[in-house]
Design a protein around this motif. Structure first.
Motif, short mmCIF file in Angstrom:
data_model
loop_
_atom_site.label_atom_id
_atom_site.label_comp_id
_atom_site.label_asym_id
_atom_site.label_seq_id
_atom_site.Cartn_x
_atom_site.Cartn_y
_atom_site.Cartn_z
N ALA A 136 12.45 -25.19 -104.25
CA ALA A 136 11.99 -24.46 -105.42
C ALA A 136 11.29 -23.17 -105.00
CB ALA A 136 11.06 -25.33 -106.26
N LYS A 137 10.57 -23.24 -103.85
CA LYS A 137 9.89 -22.05 -103.36
C LYS A 137 10.90 -20.98 -102.98
CE LYS A 137 6.28 -20.67 -100.19
NZ LYS A 137 5.40 -21.08 -99.12
N HIS A 138 11.98 -21.37 -102.33
CA HIS A 138 13.03 -20.43 -101.94
C HIS A 138 13.71 -19.84 -103.19
CE1 HIS A 138 16.00 -18.44 -99.61
NE2 HIS A 138 16.99 -19.22 -100.01
N GLN A 139 13.96 -20.64 -104.18
CA GLN A 139 14.56 -20.18 -105.43
C GLN A 139 13.63 -19.20 -106.14
OE1 GLN A 139 15.46 -23.30 -108.17
NE2 GLN A 139 17.10 -22.12 -109.12
N SER A 140 12.34 -19.46 -106.09
CA SER A 140 11.37 -18.57 -106.71
C SER A 140 11.40 -17.20 -106.03
CB SER A 140 9.98 -19.19 -106.61
OG SER A 140 9.02 -18.31 -107.11
N HIS A 141 11.55 -17.18 -104.72
CA HIS A 141 11.64 -15.92 -103.98
C HIS A 141 12.90 -15.16 -104.41
CE1 HIS A 141 11.26 -13.05 -100.76
NE2 HIS A 141 12.48 -13.34 -100.37
N ALA A 142 13.99 -15.88 -104.57
CA ALA A 142 15.25 -15.26 -105.01
C ALA A 142 15.10 -14.70 -106.42
CB ALA A 142 16.39 -16.27 -104.95
N ASP A 143 14.43 -15.45 -107.28
CA ASP A 143 14.20 -14.98 -108.65
C ASP A 143 13.36 -13.70 -108.65
OD1 ASP A 143 15.65 -17.07 -109.70
OD2 ASP A 143 13.88 -18.27 -110.22
N ARG A 144 12.35 -13.67 -107.79
CA ARG A 144 11.53 -12.46 -107.69
C ARG A 144 12.35 -11.29 -107.18
NH1 ARG A 144 6.30 -14.91 -104.88
NH2 ARG A 144 7.98 -16.11 -104.02
N SER A 145 13.23 -11.52 -106.24
CA SER A 145 14.08 -10.46 -105.70
C SER A 145 15.00 -9.90 -106.78
CB SER A 145 14.91 -10.98 -104.52
OG SER A 145 14.08 -11.29 -103.45
N ILE A 146 15.55 -10.79 -107.57
CA ILE A 146 16.43 -10.37 -108.67
C ILE A 146 15.64 -9.56 -109.69
CG2 ILE A 146 17.79 -11.20 -110.65
CD1 ILE A 146 18.71 -13.52 -108.79
N ALA A 147 14.44 -10.04 -110.01
CA ALA A 147 13.60 -9.32 -110.98
C ALA A 147 13.25 -7.93 -110.45
CB ALA A 147 12.33 -10.12 -111.27
#
Length: 89
Positions: free
Chosen positions: A2-13
């Motif tokens: 979930a932490k890795h996915q959160s980083h990806a979401d931040r990158s997309i944002a």
């Protein structure tokens, strides 16, 4: 994970924000046409400021009054150059 996915979401944002900023900057550049002073136009045309004022008086060059000064858009200059082009020698 979930932490890795959160980083990806931040990158997309961040990428989406960068795209929005780029679109706003592009719109502003199109909307805000640069304005040139008599001195800048004289330097560009390699003539004196007096010649620029004479070109305004005789109708060869148009511009806009801003306060006590006169400003010119790139379109003003392009029109003057086009209308005063020599057909042949």
């Amino acid at each position: 994970m979930a932490k890795h996915q959160s980083h990806a979401d931040r990158s997309i944002a961040l990428m989406e924000r960068d795209d929005r900023v780029a679109k706003v900057e592009s719109t502003l550049k199109k909307a805000l046409t640069p304005l040139y002073t008599v001195s800048e136009v004289a330097e560009y045309l390699q003539v004196s400021p007096s010649t620029v004022y004479r070109m305004i008086q005789d109708g060869r060059l148009s511009g806009v009054r801003v306060g006590h000064g006169i400003r010119f858009t790139p379109d003003n200059l392009a029109q003057m150059i086009e209308e005063n082009a020599l057909e042949s020698w």
